[in-house]
Motif scaffolding. Sequence first.
Motif, PDB file in Angstrom:
ATOM      1  N   ALA A 129      -8.205  -5.582  11.474  1.00  0.00           N
ATOM      2  CA  ALA A 129      -7.758  -6.228  10.239  1.00  0.00           C
ATOM      3  C   ALA A 129      -6.878  -5.248   9.489  1.00  0.00           C
ATOM      4  O   ALA A 129      -7.345  -4.174   9.087  1.00  0.00           O
ATOM      5  CB  ALA A 129      -8.955  -6.639   9.394  1.00  0.00           C
ATOM      6  N   HIS A 130      -5.623  -5.587   9.313  1.00  0.00           N
ATOM      7  CA  HIS A 130      -4.662  -4.691   8.680  1.00  0.00           C
ATOM      8  C   HIS A 130      -4.569  -5.006   7.178  1.00  0.00           C
ATOM      9  O   HIS A 130      -4.132  -6.097   6.798  1.00  0.00           O
ATOM     10  CB  HIS A 130      -3.287  -4.824   9.329  1.00  0.00           C
ATOM     11  N   VAL A 131      -4.956  -4.062   6.347  1.00  0.00           N
ATOM     12  CA  VAL A 131      -4.872  -4.252   4.895  1.00  0.00           C
ATOM     13  C   VAL A 131      -3.451  -4.605   4.477  1.00  0.00           C
ATOM     14  O   VAL A 131      -3.244  -5.374   3.532  1.00  0.00           O
ATOM     15  CB  VAL A 131      -5.382  -2.995   4.163  1.00  0.00           C
ATOM     16  N   GLU A 132      -2.467  -4.047   5.185  1.00  0.00           N
ATOM     17  CA  GLU A 132      -1.058  -4.322   4.877  1.00  0.00           C
ATOM     18  C   GLU A 132      -0.780  -5.829   4.859  1.00  0.00           C
ATOM     19  O   GLU A 132       0.005  -6.313   4.032  1.00  0.00           O
ATOM     20  CB  GLU A 132      -0.154  -3.655   5.916  1.00  0.00           C
ATOM     21  N   GLU A 133      -1.409  -6.588   5.752  1.00  0.00           N
ATOM     22  CA  GLU A 133      -1.164  -8.032   5.818  1.00  0.00           C
ATOM     23  C   GLU A 133      -1.693  -8.735   4.571  1.00  0.00           C
ATOM     24  O   GLU A 133      -1.072  -9.678   4.067  1.00  0.00           O
ATOM     25  CB  GLU A 133      -1.817  -8.606   7.074  1.00  0.00           C
ATOM     26  N   TRP A 134      -2.832  -8.276   4.065  1.00  0.00           N
ATOM     27  CA  TRP A 134      -3.404  -8.875   2.857  1.00  0.00           C
ATOM     28  C   TRP A 134      -2.553  -8.527   1.625  1.00  0.00           C
ATOM     29  O   TRP A 134      -2.422  -9.337   0.725  1.00  0.00           O
ATOM     30  CB  TRP A 134      -4.834  -8.389   2.666  1.00  0.00           C
ATOM     31  N   ILE A 135      -1.965  -7.330   1.619  1.00  0.00           N
ATOM     32  CA  ILE A 135      -1.080  -6.945   0.519  1.00  0.00           C
ATOM     33  C   ILE A 135       0.224  -7.741   0.588  1.00  0.00           C
ATOM     34  O   ILE A 135       0.723  -8.241  -0.430  1.00  0.00           O
ATOM     35  CB  ILE A 135      -0.795  -5.428   0.564  1.00  0.00           C
ATOM     36  N   ALA A 136       0.744  -7.899   1.795  1.00  0.00           N
ATOM     37  CA  ALA A 136       2.031  -8.584   1.970  1.00  0.00           C
ATOM     38  C   ALA A 136       1.986 -10.043   1.520  1.00  0.00           C
ATOM     39  O   ALA A 136       2.961 -10.548   0.958  1.00  0.00           O
ATOM     40  CB  ALA A 136       2.464  -8.497   3.434  1.00  0.00           C
ATOM     41  N   ASP A 137       0.856 -10.720   1.760  1.00  0.00           N
ATOM     42  CA  ASP A 137       0.807 -12.138   1.379  1.00  0.00           C
ATOM     43  C   ASP A 137       0.135 -12.369   0.029  1.00  0.00           C
ATOM     44  O   ASP A 137      -0.113 -13.512  -0.360  1.00  0.00           O
ATOM     45  CB  ASP A 137       0.129 -12.968   2.474  1.00  0.00           C
ATOM     46  N   GLY A 138      -0.152 -11.286  -0.696  1.00  0.00           N
ATOM     47  CA  GLY A 138      -0.626 -11.425  -2.065  1.00  0.00           C
ATOM     48  C   GLY A 138      -2.126 -11.544  -2.236  1.00  0.00           C
ATOM     49  O   GLY A 138      -2.609 -11.659  -3.365  1.00  0.00           O
ATOM     50  N   ARG A 139      -2.879 -11.507  -1.151  1.00  0.00           N
ATOM     51  CA  ARG A 139      -4.331 -11.591  -1.286  1.00  0.00           C
ATOM     52  C   ARG A 139      -4.922 -10.309  -1.882  1.00  0.00           C
ATOM     53  O   ARG A 139      -6.007 -10.323  -2.444  1.00  0.00           O
ATOM     54  CB  ARG A 139      -4.975 -11.889   0.066  1.00  0.00           C
ATOM     55  N   LEU A 140      -4.187  -9.204  -1.751  1.00  0.00           N
ATOM     56  CA  LEU A 140      -4.587  -7.929  -2.336  1.00  0.00           C
ATOM     57  C   LEU A 140      -3.389  -7.309  -3.043  1.00  0.00           C
ATOM     58  O   LEU A 140      -2.234  -7.600  -2.703  1.00  0.00           O
ATOM     59  CB  LEU A 140      -5.094  -6.962  -1.259  1.00  0.00           C
ATOM     60  N   LYS A 141      -3.678  -6.437  -4.002  1.00  0.00           N
ATOM     61  CA  LYS A 141      -2.632  -5.682  -4.684  1.00  0.00           C
ATOM     62  C   LYS A 141      -2.943  -4.191  -4.568  1.00  0.00           C
ATOM     63  O   LYS A 141      -4.101  -3.789  -4.562  1.00  0.00           O
ATOM     64  CB  LYS A 141      -2.569  -6.072  -6.161  1.00  0.00           C
ATOM     65  N   GLU A 142      -1.873  -3.412  -4.460  1.00  0.00           N
ATOM     66  CA  GLU A 142      -2.045  -1.964  -4.428  1.00  0.00           C
ATOM     67  C   GLU A 142      -2.726  -1.493  -5.708  1.00  0.00           C
ATOM     68  O   GLU A 142      -2.473  -2.024  -6.791  1.00  0.00           O
ATOM     69  CB  GLU A 142      -0.696  -1.261  -4.292  1.00  0.00           C
ATOM     70  N   ARG A 143      -3.568  -0.495  -5.588  1.00  0.00           N
ATOM     71  CA  ARG A 143      -4.230   0.084  -6.750  1.00  0.00           C
ATOM     72  C   ARG A 143      -3.312   1.098  -7.428  1.00  0.00           C
ATOM     73  O   ARG A 143      -2.491   1.745  -6.766  1.00  0.00           O
ATOM     74  CB  ARG A 143      -5.525   0.785  -6.316  1.00  0.00           C
ATOM     75  N   PRO A 144      -3.441   1.298  -8.730  1.00  0.00           N
ATOM     76  CA  PRO A 144      -2.609   2.292  -9.417  1.00  0.00           C
ATOM     77  C   PRO A 144      -2.778   3.704  -8.875  1.00  0.00           C
ATOM     78  O   PRO A 144      -1.824   4.484  -8.879  1.00  0.00           O
ATOM     79  CB  PRO A 144      -3.087   2.201 -10.877  1.00  0.00           C
TER      80      PRO A 144
END
Length: 308
Positions: A98-113
């Motif tokens: 499971a690649h976190v990058e994929e969840w960030i790319a489609d908006g399910r996750l956001k990068e933390r500050p």
Amino acid sequence: MTATTDAPDVTGLSPTLADLEAEAIEIIREVVAEFDRPALLFSGGKDSAVLLHLARKAVWPAPLPITLLHVDTGHNLPEVLRFRDQVVADGNLRIEVAHVEEWIADGRLKERPDGTRNPLQTVPLLDTIAAQKFDALLGGARRDEDRARAKERIFSVRDAFGGWDPRRQRPELWNIYNGRHAPGEHTRVFPISNWTELDIWAYIEAENVPLPDIYYAHERDVFLRDGMLLTPGPWGGPRDGETLERKTVRYRTVGDGSCTGAVESDASDVRTVIAEITVSRLTERGATRADDRLSEAAMEDRKREGYF
């Protein structure tokens, strides 16, 4: 444990390690027998390498009937990812990444500050468990790592949202494990829960378990941040006021590079690593994991949300 000496048995293991191995193999066999779709969390780190070794021994000579699962933050150390892929290829094993990058790319996750992705693993983990219908997850967590892990049972039921409730802990008298769970729930299983870091390394030596070479002393560019030696990577390099230096270091644990530090060391083989940790007064997570320093209950807070 019934062992009272450290004399090796016929398998080459000390009585203590032989007991720990037998307990872990019994637990793994219980999972294979009781659950329909078990998975084994495999990051390429030392604990998951030992767990995989134990799992393969537990079912030998049959092929491993368990899928490997790894949540790749995109900030993992490249040496560890190469090792992971080599182990999978050499053993002809099944792995789900499971690649976190994929969840960030489609908006399910956001990068933390703060740039760390370690806490971002929870959602991809839970989504993948649901998608693959895994009903049991074997993991290499140990009680000596953290107080939250110390109070978790070997069979730990998670609710339909992946959360852990300490009040739902089940008794495990006489090594009887209860994996019963409602639809949508799953069970986390910790076969090496009773092992220590020293036990892990003694077993690695006795069984010749391969590891990524960053567990041993090597030269690396590092910079000091909040008392930890971090290495540059996709998570960023030195900030203003932080100096990049070439040092001889090794890793005691591996994970997201933004929060996993190295330690200065000249321990270049298993024997010298064992000698080094024998006199250490800090667990490997306490010494090298910034995410566990966020609060006194950092690990427990993440576990309640679904973290392993």
